[in-house]
Structures are given as structure tokens and as C-alpha cells.
Design an enzyme around this catalytic site. Structure first.
Site, short mmCIF file in Angstrom:
data_model
loop_
_atom_site.label_atom_id
_atom_site.label_comp_id
_atom_site.label_asym_id
_atom_site.label_seq_id
_atom_site.Cartn_x
_atom_site.Cartn_y
_atom_site.Cartn_z
N PHE A 261 8.58 18.45 4.88
CA PHE A 261 8.24 17.10 4.44
C PHE A 261 9.53 16.30 4.23
O PHE A 261 10.15 16.34 3.18
CB PHE A 261 7.41 17.16 3.15
CG PHE A 261 6.92 15.82 2.70
CD1 PHE A 261 6.01 15.11 3.47
CD2 PHE A 261 7.37 15.24 1.53
CE1 PHE A 261 5.54 13.86 3.07
CE2 PHE A 261 6.92 14.00 1.11
CZ PHE A 261 6.01 13.31 1.89
N HIS B 248 0.83 -1.20 0.00
CA HIS B 248 0.00 0.00 0.00
C HIS B 248 0.87 1.26 0.00
O HIS B 248 0.52 2.28 0.57
CB HIS B 248 -1.00 -0.02 1.16
CG HIS B 248 -0.39 -0.22 2.51
ND1 HIS B 248 0.44 -1.25 2.83
CD2 HIS B 248 -0.49 0.52 3.65
CE1 HIS B 248 0.82 -1.15 4.10
NE2 HIS B 248 0.27 -0.08 4.61
N1 INI Z 1 5.28 2.94 7.27
C1 INI Z 1 6.38 3.60 6.83
O1 INI Z 1 6.74 4.65 7.40
N2 INI Z 1 7.09 3.14 5.79
C2 INI Z 1 6.74 1.99 5.12
O2 INI Z 1 7.46 1.60 4.14
C3 INI Z 1 5.61 1.27 5.57
N3 INI Z 1 5.25 0.00 4.97
O3 INI Z 1 6.09 -0.62 4.31
O4 INI Z 1 4.12 -0.45 5.14
C4 INI Z 1 4.88 1.79 6.67
N4 INI Z 1 3.77 1.15 7.13
C5 INI Z 1 3.21 1.41 8.42
C6 INI Z 1 2.19 2.53 8.37
O5 INI Z 1 2.83 3.79 8.22
C7 INI Z 1 1.39 2.59 9.68
O6 INI Z 1 2.28 2.77 10.76
C8 INI Z 1 0.58 1.31 9.93
O7 INI Z 1 -0.23 1.01 8.80
C9 INI Z 1 -0.34 1.48 11.17
O8 INI Z 1 -1.29 2.52 10.97
#
Ligand code: INI
Length: 161
Positions: free
Chosen positions: A118, A93
Site C-alpha cells: 500500500f 471526497h
Molecule cells: N485521485 C487521487 O489519486 N488523488 C486525489 O487527491 C484525488 N482527488 O483529489 O480527487 C483523486 N481523485 C480522482 C479519483 O481517484 C478517480 O480517478 C476519479 O474519481 C475517477 O474515478
């Protein structure tokens, strides 16, 4: 004519918050050290007891806008820096997370009038992210500089009303 420009050394009045994501912390902790190094070298107190700098850790980039909103709306900070790393290869996602964090941060900035930097890397691979977090250059340093510029620039422009 008035020319408004940010300053990089006149930082005594600046209070800065950094919001940093733990996800991909191999990358984000390096962005944070680059950022703090920049701020410290430009006169911001980055010590543990600092009254000028606070750091908030969030689980992932998706959570950055909410915490940024709270910090920006507190009235305590002249600028907020966001640091994260979203890597396409690890993230089915990817587009959703990137879209939410980028739009969220922009919207917080406009709603509160507090500049938000950012500093969320969006890359195809971990290698590319690491290259931007210290292996080649450290963009955290640039984000620190941009925060000083925007914080002092906004403080120099009179608000309407
Ligand atoms: N969050 C990130 O900061 N980088 C990523 O690459 C990532 N991936 O790979 O999924 C990621 N996922 C976590 C997301 O930001 C939320 O913390 C999670 O979905 C809980 O709300």
C-alpha cells in the site's frame, strides 16, 4: 521451529507489477522513480525490456484496486506495488477515495493471496506529499523494499492444501 523471513537480494525469481495513479503525478512519478531505483539496486531488472517488472498507470487512486485485482489474479506476479497520492486539501471526497483504495487493496491481497504493498500517500497538503516523495525522503524506495520482503516471504511459506 521454522522462522520465515523475507529476503532482499535473492530476487531472480520475483516478478513485480507496479500500479501507479496519474492524479497528483508530480508526487506519484517521484514515488515511482524512488521505487524503481530501490528495485534496480536490489537486482530486479528495471530496463524497458524487463521480464521481471511491469508498470500500469491508472487515472487516480480510486482505480488502483481494480487494476491491482487483474494483475494479482493473473498469476504472473509475486507482489504488486500500488502508488498514489490523495491530498485532503484538493479532495472534497478525500475520505471516500482513501477508504475505497485502502480497503480495495487489502481485499485484493487477501482474495488472491498475492501481497499488495500500500503505497498510497494520504496527506493534508501537497507539501507534505512532496516531502514524502523525495524532498525529504522518498517513500517509494521503502515500498520497493517492502515488496521484495513480502514477495520473497510469501514464496517461502508453503501454501496449505
Ligand atoms: N485521485 C487521487 O489519486 N488523488 C486525489 O487527491 C484525488 N482527488 O483529489 O480527487 C483523486 N481523485 C480522482 C479519483 O481517484 C478517480 O480517478 C476519479 O474519481 C475517477 O474515478
Amino acid at each position: 521451529m521454522v522462522t520465515f523471513e523475507g529476503r532482499f537480494t535473492d530476487v531472480a525469481e520475483l516478478r513485480i507489477a507496479v500500479v501507479v495513479a496519474r492524479f497528483n503525478d508530480l508526487v506519484t512519478s517521484r514515488l515511482l522513480s524512488g521505487c524503481l531505483d530501490c528495485l534496480g539496486r536490489h537486482g530486479i531488472d528495471t530496463s524497458a525490456g524487463s521480464d521481471q517488472l511491469d508498470v500500469a498507470w491508472v487515472p487516480g487512486s480510486f482505480e488502483i484496486p481494480l487494476v491491482t485485482q487483474r494483475l494479482a489474479a493473473s498469476g504472473r506476479y509475486q507482489v504488486v506495488i500500488t502508488l498514489g497520492a490523495v491530498i485532503r486539501g484538493d479532495t472534497p471526497h478525500f475520505d471516500v477515495v482513501v477508504s475505497e483504495v485502502s480497503k480495495g487493496v487489502a481485499s485484493v491481497s487477501r482474495a488472491t493471496g498475492v501481497p499488495v504493498i500500500f503505497g498510497v500517500l494520504t496527506t493534508d497538503t501537497m507539501q507534505q506529499a512532496l516531502e514524502r516523495a523525495g524532498i525529504k525522503s522518498n517513500l517509494g524506495w521503502s515500498y520497493g523494499l517492502q515488496a521484495l520482503e513480502m514477495g520473497s516471504l510469501m514464496a517461502s511459506i508453503p501454501a496449505l492444501g
